[in-house]
Write a protein that holds these residues in place. Structure first.
Motif, PDB file in Angstrom:
ATOM      1  N   SER A 181       0.816  -1.203   0.000  1.00 54.42           N
ATOM      2  CA  SER A 181       0.000   0.000   0.000  1.00 54.42           C
ATOM      3  C   SER A 181       0.850   1.253   0.000  1.00 54.42           C
ATOM      4  O   SER A 181       2.065   1.205   0.130  1.00 54.42           O
ATOM      5  N   LEU A 182       0.185   2.362  -0.132  1.00 50.35           N
ATOM      6  CA  LEU A 182       0.872   3.654  -0.110  1.00 50.35           C
ATOM      7  C   LEU A 182       0.901   4.212   1.304  1.00 50.35           C
ATOM      8  O   LEU A 182       0.993   5.417   1.506  1.00 50.35           O
ATOM      9  N   ILE A 183       0.795   3.316   2.256  1.00 48.30           N
ATOM     10  CA  ILE A 183       0.804   3.753   3.650  1.00 48.30           C
ATOM     11  C   ILE A 183       2.219   3.678   4.222  1.00 48.30           C
ATOM     12  O   ILE A 183       2.949   2.734   3.951  1.00 48.30           O
ATOM     13  N   ILE A 184       2.587   4.689   4.982  1.00 44.25           N
ATOM     14  CA  ILE A 184       3.817   4.653   5.759  1.00 44.25           C
ATOM     15  C   ILE A 184       3.405   4.592   7.224  1.00 44.25           C
ATOM     16  O   ILE A 184       2.773   5.514   7.727  1.00 44.25           O
ATOM     17  N   ILE A 212       8.539  14.184   8.594  1.00 43.17           N
ATOM     18  CA  ILE A 212       8.014  13.049   7.836  1.00 43.17           C
ATOM     19  C   ILE A 212       6.983  13.540   6.823  1.00 43.17           C
ATOM     20  O   ILE A 212       7.007  13.173   5.654  1.00 43.17           O
ATOM     21  N   HIS A 213       6.121  14.412   7.291  1.00 43.41           N
ATOM     22  CA  HIS A 213       5.118  14.974   6.392  1.00 43.41           C
ATOM     23  C   HIS A 213       5.748  15.750   5.247  1.00 43.41           C
ATOM     24  O   HIS A 213       5.307  15.652   4.113  1.00 43.41           O
ATOM     25  N   ALA A 214       6.755  16.499   5.585  1.00 48.77           N
ATOM     26  CA  ALA A 214       7.424  17.294   4.555  1.00 48.77           C
ATOM     27  C   ALA A 214       8.010  16.357   3.499  1.00 48.77           C
ATOM     28  O   ALA A 214       7.890  16.611   2.296  1.00 48.77           O
ATOM     29  N   GLY A 215       8.594  15.259   3.948  1.00 48.51           N
ATOM     30  CA  GLY A 215       9.176  14.312   3.011  1.00 48.51           C
ATOM     31  C   GLY A 215       8.118  13.613   2.167  1.00 48.51           C
ATOM     32  O   GLY A 215       8.367  13.197   1.041  1.00 48.51           O
ATOM     33  N   LEU A 216       6.922  13.476   2.723  1.00 51.23           N
ATOM     34  CA  LEU A 216       5.842  12.772   2.036  1.00 51.23           C
ATOM     35  C   LEU A 216       5.037  13.677   1.105  1.00 51.23           C
ATOM     36  O   LEU A 216       4.278  13.186   0.253  1.00 51.23           O
ATOM     37  N   ALA A 217       5.184  14.979   1.294  1.00 54.95           N
ATOM     38  CA  ALA A 217       4.439  15.917   0.442  1.00 54.95           C
ATOM     39  C   ALA A 217       4.819  15.641  -1.005  1.00 54.95           C
ATOM     40  O   ALA A 217       5.953  15.256  -1.296  1.00 54.95           O
ATOM     41  N   ASP A 218       3.874  15.816  -1.917  1.00 56.78           N
ATOM     42  CA  ASP A 218       4.114  15.573  -3.344  1.00 56.78           C
ATOM     43  C   ASP A 218       4.316  14.094  -3.654  1.00 56.78           C
ATOM     44  O   ASP A 218       4.760  13.745  -4.748  1.00 56.78           O
ATOM     45  N   ILE A 275      22.071  22.044  22.858  1.00 62.59           N
ATOM     46  CA  ILE A 275      22.529  21.353  21.655  1.00 62.59           C
ATOM     47  C   ILE A 275      21.340  21.175  20.721  1.00 62.59           C
ATOM     48  O   ILE A 275      20.297  20.682  21.145  1.00 62.59           O
ATOM     49  N   ARG A 276      21.525  21.620  19.497  1.00 62.16           N
ATOM     50  CA  ARG A 276      20.422  21.521  18.536  1.00 62.16           C
ATOM     51  C   ARG A 276      20.415  20.143  17.909  1.00 62.16           C
ATOM     52  O   ARG A 276      21.434  19.656  17.424  1.00 62.16           O
ATOM     53  N   SER A 277      19.214  19.514  17.869  1.00 60.67           N
ATOM     54  CA  SER A 277      19.173  18.106  17.454  1.00 60.67           C
ATOM     55  C   SER A 277      18.469  17.844  16.123  1.00 60.67           C
ATOM     56  O   SER A 277      18.269  16.694  15.743  1.00 60.67           O
ATOM     57  N   ASN A 278      18.060  18.874  15.410  1.00 65.97           N
ATOM     58  CA  ASN A 278      17.561  18.691  14.028  1.00 65.97           C
ATOM     59  C   ASN A 278      16.442  17.670  13.863  1.00 65.97           C
ATOM     60  O   ASN A 278      16.515  16.798  12.993  1.00 65.97           O
ATOM     61  N   ARG A 279      15.427  17.789  14.680  1.00 66.50           N
ATOM     62  CA  ARG A 279      14.335  16.792  14.620  1.00 66.50           C
ATOM     63  C   ARG A 279      13.627  16.756  13.280  1.00 66.50           C
ATOM     64  O   ARG A 279      13.315  15.689  12.747  1.00 66.50           O
ATOM     65  N   PHE A 280      13.318  17.933  12.767  1.00 66.43           N
ATOM     66  CA  PHE A 280      12.607  18.007  11.484  1.00 66.43           C
ATOM     67  C   PHE A 280      13.400  17.264  10.404  1.00 66.43           C
ATOM     68  O   PHE A 280      12.862  16.454   9.655  1.00 66.43           O
ATOM     69  N   LEU A 281      14.682  17.541  10.387  1.00 63.56           N
ATOM     70  CA  LEU A 281      15.570  16.916   9.399  1.00 63.56           C
ATOM     71  C   LEU A 281      15.550  15.401   9.521  1.00 63.56           C
ATOM     72  O   LEU A 281      15.518  14.675   8.513  1.00 63.56           O
ATOM     73  N   ILE A 282      15.558  14.908  10.735  1.00 59.29           N
ATOM     74  CA  ILE A 282      15.552  13.458  10.953  1.00 59.29           C
ATOM     75  C   ILE A 282      14.332  12.820  10.273  1.00 59.29           C
ATOM     76  O   ILE A 282      14.448  11.827   9.556  1.00 59.29           O
ATOM     77  N   GLY A 283      13.179  13.434  10.462  1.00 59.52           N
ATOM     78  CA  GLY A 283      11.962  12.901   9.849  1.00 59.52           C
ATOM     79  C   GLY A 283      12.021  12.943   8.332  1.00 59.52           C
ATOM     80  O   GLY A 283      11.680  11.978   7.648  1.00 59.52           O
ATOM     81  N   ARG A 284      12.476  14.073   7.814  1.00 60.81           N
ATOM     82  CA  ARG A 284      12.464  14.243   6.367  1.00 60.81           C
ATOM     83  C   ARG A 284      13.470  13.310   5.694  1.00 60.81           C
ATOM     84  O   ARG A 284      13.155  12.639   4.703  1.00 60.81           O
ATOM     85  N   VAL A 285      14.657  13.261   6.254  1.00 59.87           N
ATOM     86  CA  VAL A 285      15.699  12.407   5.680  1.00 59.87           C
ATOM     87  C   VAL A 285      15.281  10.933   5.716  1.00 59.87           C
ATOM     88  O   VAL A 285      15.519  10.186   4.764  1.00 59.87           O
ATOM     89  N   ALA A 286      14.643  10.554   6.792  1.00 64.19           N
ATOM     90  CA  ALA A 286      14.211   9.159   6.916  1.00 64.19           C
ATOM     91  C   ALA A 286      13.270   8.804   5.770  1.00 64.19           C
ATOM     92  O   ALA A 286      13.432   7.776   5.100  1.00 64.19           O
ATOM     93  N   VAL A 287      12.283   9.667   5.537  1.00 67.25           N
ATOM     94  CA  VAL A 287      11.331   9.402   4.468  1.00 67.25           C
ATOM     95  C   VAL A 287      12.031   9.353   3.111  1.00 67.25           C
ATOM     96  O   VAL A 287      11.802   8.433   2.307  1.00 67.25           O
ATOM     97  N   GLU A 288      12.893  10.298   2.868  1.00 66.60           N
ATOM     98  CA  GLU A 288      13.595  10.330   1.584  1.00 66.60           C
ATOM     99  C   GLU A 288      14.375   9.045   1.363  1.00 66.60           C
ATOM    100  O   GLU A 288      14.358   8.472   0.277  1.00 66.60           O
ATOM    101  N   LYS A 289      15.041   8.617   2.399  1.00 69.85           N
ATOM    102  CA  LYS A 289      15.838   7.395   2.307  1.00 69.85           C
ATOM    103  C   LYS A 289      14.947   6.185   2.028  1.00 69.85           C
ATOM    104  O   LYS A 289      15.253   5.342   1.175  1.00 69.85           O
TER     105      LYS A 289
END
Lengths: 331, 331
Positions: free
Chosen positions: B61-64, B83-89, B291-305
DNA sequence: CTGTTAGCGCATTCAC
DNA sequence: GTGAATGCGCTAACAG
């Protein structure tokens, strides 16, 4: 390893697929002995029903579509928490979409959620495109519109009257003796509820023969940073203000930070009032005066209401989850 | 109104269902003229593919599936935003579950997500029950384990080394001249990453010939309130501490509030150091050292990968999204 | 109380 | 380039 299907379970339990299906869904009468055998077979095979097949066959799924305007504003994750709480111990799964306060985006996401034949759709506010309304009307799903109750819902609305909250804010500040009241807000072209609170605020002041003596709006979404800077702009422009109502707690907490940094006594020199009742406001050296908006409850109640029945009732329903003034110490 | 199906579109476009299916999925060669006709028919009928049918036929399915430990901690909504950002489009939809840091709950939710035959599962950390691991192994899905990279992942891990972040905290405080360093934390029996940071902190201090002179742990999840009260307990017990490392920013902001209320000069009398780099910390009268931990990036990169390929690669992959020291003004 | 029969709407072979 | 046939795994009638 091939994943087990109904057929495998049926063979092992020596019954028909149909019977297995009935046991799983607790539907129809089943002999205790049969149920036992079926459950044992399910256990033994580690059978997991294929939801896609179920959805196709019954043309309705265990999915609850959730459309949120944003995840950046802590308010919506809290609503989502409530939704999850309501869904716990059920087989329903939330499928979520984030609209970024964009009605066209909402429409696109709605279309892709409806493609899963969800049991219900949860969205926010009463503003939707014509196409969205049409889709919701055609799909036989329950619909909850959250946060706001100041309009007629499609099916059920769960939330609070933001207009009344605005009025309550005005009355509270007036009753505390403040007369020179200002407003610090964010861009609410997309945030109708903030606008409603503003209207209520003005209305409440008017009832007392007053009106806003100053206002400053940040051109962007609400944030503590925006609240800090925008309050700075406001007091710079008009130093005679004795109380400020903020569009929400994030903005108000930012305002408090400005006062701390600028040495403005709160509430002696300037009173601050927020909206939402977030934790962060209550941890300030002086707890923030605000209004608690019960976000978690909104999500949970919405789910409970939706799962109560598969059919919409004849008349739209409105559920008021209310709000309370949190007196705090900043006003 | 009956919702349109492939068959309806096919009839209207005067082609076979198969051809319509090909057009939709951009698969196989299609005559330009045919494609045009099909798209017109789709448009005219307002056809929306039934995802359940698609999932059943293709057994994918197209479900994550997304499993988050909590929504109360702002960190995870931010990951979800990524994650949402990575899934957009894309046509993928996230289906989410909240585990409350409970591995058995994770296992249950995992089972119900897998019942939808998702394309991928995103979860957090490396701790899973045996049964969870088995399910993930048997299901032919991609798997991302987020936040942490201090262990060998099932498929891909995206995050940062919390141990290194702890070490970096120690080194930073030491380099700033602090010697009597304390720790204020929350209950991390369920939060392995906080424990790893703690270990790193101790290790970093040891490298400098130091060790923690005081520590106080709140018996519950992290929050600003907990941070405030727990710092109060710490300084009450040992007034000689000159710097405190907190388990995260929420706790640290609470600590800052205590200092404000108790008249403790920061950082003159007591330095404060957090973890995460949340906005709220940067809006304090003195921006929080953290310490900045880049949470948004973690989600987006995961989806892209995950979307890069439908198949796991032979060797597990680790993606380090890194972290940065935010010097701030509280240490 | 249980089994039989038909699809649900689509993707995936194969032919042509 | 396109079409015909088949089945994914399950639920929904209807018998009995």
């Amino acid at each position: 390893m091939q994943t087990a299907t109904l057929a495998h379970v049926a063979r092992l339990a020596a019954v028909s697929e149909n019977t297995v299906s009935r046991v799983i869904r607790n539907k129809g009468p089943i002999a205790e002995e049969t149920r036992r055998r079926v459950l044992a077979a399910i256990e033994q095979l580690g059978y997991l029903p294929n939801r896609a097949a179920g959805a196709l066959a019954s043309s309705s799924s265990l999915i609850i579509g959730v459309l949120l305007p944003s995840l950046s504003n802590i308010v919506f994750p809290e609503v989502l928490r409530g939704i999850h709480a309501g869904l716990a111990d059920t087989l329903y799964q939330p499928m979520i979409g984030v609209t970024d306060y964009d009605l066209d985006q909402e429409q696109r996401l709605l279309a892709s959620l409806l493609a899963w034949q969800p049991a219900a759709i949860i969205t926010t506010g009463f503003e939707h495109t014509q196409a969205s309304r049409r889709m919701l009307a055609n799909a036989r799903v329950r619909v909850a519109e959250l946060m706001d109750i100041d309009a007629r819902p499609i099916d059920v609305a769960v939330g609070l009257s933001h207009r009344s909250a605005g009025v309550a804010t005005a009355r509270h500040l007036v009753s505390r003796g403040y007369r020179r009241i200002g407003y610090v807000g964010h861009d609410w072209t997309a945030d109708r509820r903030a606008a409603l609170r503003y209207e209520g605020l003005c209305q409440g002041l008017q009832e007392a023969g007053l009106s806003l003596v100053a206002e400053q709006r940040f051109d962007g979404p609400s944030s503590t940073l925006a609240g800090r800077d925008t309050l700075a702009r406001l007091v710079e422009g008009d130093a005679s203000v004795d109380a400020v109502a903020f569009s929400n707690d994030d903005m108000a907490v930012g305002g408090f930070m400005h006062c701390l940094a600028a040495g403005i006594a709160v509430p002696g020199r300037l009173a601050l009032f927020g909206f939402n009742g977030l934790e962060i406001g209550q941890v300030l050296p002086k707890p923030l005066a605000t209004i608690r908006s019960n976000r978690f409850l909104i999500g949970r109640v919405a789910v409970e209401k939706l799962l109560e029945s598969g059919e919409r009732s004849a008349e739209p329903q409105v559920i008021d989850t209310g709000f309370e003034i949190v007196a705090g110490a900043t006003a």
